[in-house]
Write a protein that holds these residues in place. Structure first.
Motif, short mmCIF file in Angstrom:
data_model
loop_
_atom_site.label_atom_id
_atom_site.label_comp_id
_atom_site.label_asym_id
_atom_site.label_seq_id
_atom_site.Cartn_x
_atom_site.Cartn_y
_atom_site.Cartn_z
N THR A 49 0.83 -1.20 0.00
CA THR A 49 0.00 0.00 0.00
C THR A 49 0.87 1.25 0.00
O THR A 49 1.78 1.37 0.82
CB THR A 49 -0.94 0.02 1.22
OG1 THR A 49 -1.69 -1.19 1.26
CG2 THR A 49 -1.89 1.20 1.15
N SER A 51 2.19 5.17 0.49
CA SER A 51 2.09 6.21 1.52
C SER A 51 2.95 7.38 1.09
O SER A 51 3.90 7.23 0.32
CB SER A 51 2.55 5.67 2.89
OG SER A 51 3.87 5.19 2.82
N SER A 52 2.63 8.57 1.56
CA SER A 52 3.37 9.76 1.14
C SER A 52 4.84 9.65 1.54
O SER A 52 5.16 9.34 2.69
CB SER A 52 2.75 11.01 1.77
OG SER A 52 2.73 10.92 3.18
N TRP A 134 -2.82 13.16 4.37
CA TRP A 134 -2.23 12.09 3.55
C TRP A 134 -2.14 10.78 4.33
O TRP A 134 -2.35 9.71 3.77
CB TRP A 134 -0.85 12.52 3.07
CG TRP A 134 -0.90 13.59 2.00
CD1 TRP A 134 -1.99 13.98 1.28
CD2 TRP A 134 0.18 14.40 1.57
NE1 TRP A 134 -1.66 14.98 0.41
CE2 TRP A 134 -0.33 15.27 0.57
CE3 TRP A 134 1.52 14.51 1.91
CZ2 TRP A 134 0.47 16.21 -0.10
CZ3 TRP A 134 2.33 15.45 1.26
CH2 TRP A 134 1.80 16.28 0.27
N SER A 135 -1.83 10.87 5.61
CA SER A 135 -1.73 9.64 6.40
C SER A 135 -3.11 8.99 6.55
O SER A 135 -3.23 7.76 6.53
CB SER A 135 -1.10 9.91 7.77
OG SER A 135 -1.99 10.60 8.62
N THR A 138 -3.77 7.10 3.31
CA THR A 138 -3.06 5.82 3.18
C THR A 138 -3.67 4.77 4.11
O THR A 138 -3.74 3.59 3.78
CB THR A 138 -1.55 5.98 3.42
OG1 THR A 138 -0.87 4.83 2.90
CG2 THR A 138 -1.21 6.13 4.88
N HIS A 142 -5.20 1.01 3.09
CA HIS A 142 -4.93 -0.25 3.77
C HIS A 142 -6.24 -0.97 4.11
O HIS A 142 -6.36 -2.18 3.92
CB HIS A 142 -4.14 -0.01 5.07
CG HIS A 142 -2.68 0.24 4.87
ND1 HIS A 142 -2.17 1.48 4.52
CD2 HIS A 142 -1.61 -0.59 4.95
CE1 HIS A 142 -0.86 1.39 4.42
NE2 HIS A 142 -0.49 0.15 4.69
#
Length: 218
Positions: A49, A51-52, A134-135, A138, A142
């Motif tokens: 997955t 993530s930034s 952003w977190s 992500t 998931h």
């Protein structure tokens, strides 16, 4: 058979699998998928997955069997505290009983200390204000991937959000890192009831295509 498979686009095969992802509230306790298989799905989701800046801030905790039952006992007690004399609504109590009887629950967290480190990193000053958003994105990816993978293996699942109501009690019970923020609970098990048909909004209201070549030819 090989020629038939070659004629099917890879993306069609992907979507044929993810279409199996649906919400299933009635979940049975019978274990139809081995623990190693479930753990493998979670590991793979964490590996693939995005993530930034490849920050990898998502964390997961898998609750099975007695721990799963304890988790939803805690949720019910937290609701009782909030509801007071009125008591937990019967339909909610029924849902909690279904969750208790499921195979397990995946808890999805974001490591806020890791996100804070990104915000304070001089290399990323321009993007600092966006890292929380952003977190969260992500983390959602998931959830979607794990949910889809479990359903392709024949399980049912439902994504719940009893956070932040249960956060403190759950962290105390399992000594969970205080910098981890709970963002969702994916309950899964053998489907034990019908799945509702899904309705769709008109595609023309959801997808807009700009094609410069087509516009010029028109």
């Amino acid at each position: 058979m090989t020629s038939v498979l070659k004629s099917i686009r890879s993306s069609d095969l992907l979507f044929s699998l993810v279409r199996k992802r649906r919400t299933t509230h009635k979940l049975g306790r019978e274990r139809t998928l081995q623990k190693d298989t479930i753990t493998g799905i979670l590991r793979n989701a964490l590996l693939v997955t995005p993530s930034s800046f490849n920050s990898q801030t998502t964390r997961m905790i898998l609750m099975l069997d007695d721990d799963n039952r304890k988790l939803w006992d805690i949720a019910e007690r937290c609701l009782e505290d909030v509801c007071g004399d009125n008591g937990v609504p019967p339909d909610t109590k029924d849902k909690l009983e279904d969750f208790r009887g499921a195979n397990g629950t995946v808890l999805f967290y974001e490591d806020r200390e890791a996100v804070s480190a990104l915000r304070s990193n001089p290399k990323f000053t321009t993007f600092a204000q966006y890292f929380n958003s952003w977190s969260d994105q992500t983390n959602a990816m998931h959830k979607y991937l794990v949910w889809s993978a479990l359903c392709t293996e024949g399980l049912g699942a439902t994504l719940q959000h009893y956070n932040p109501l249960i956060d403190q009690k759950v962290a105390d019970e399992w000594q969970i890192n205080r910098d981890w923020e709970l963002l969702g609970q994916l309950v899964f098990g053998k489907p034990a009831g019908p799945i509702k048909e899904k309705s769709f909004l008109p595609m023309e209201n959801r997808l807009i295509i700009h094609d410069e070549k087509q516009e010029k030819s028109g």
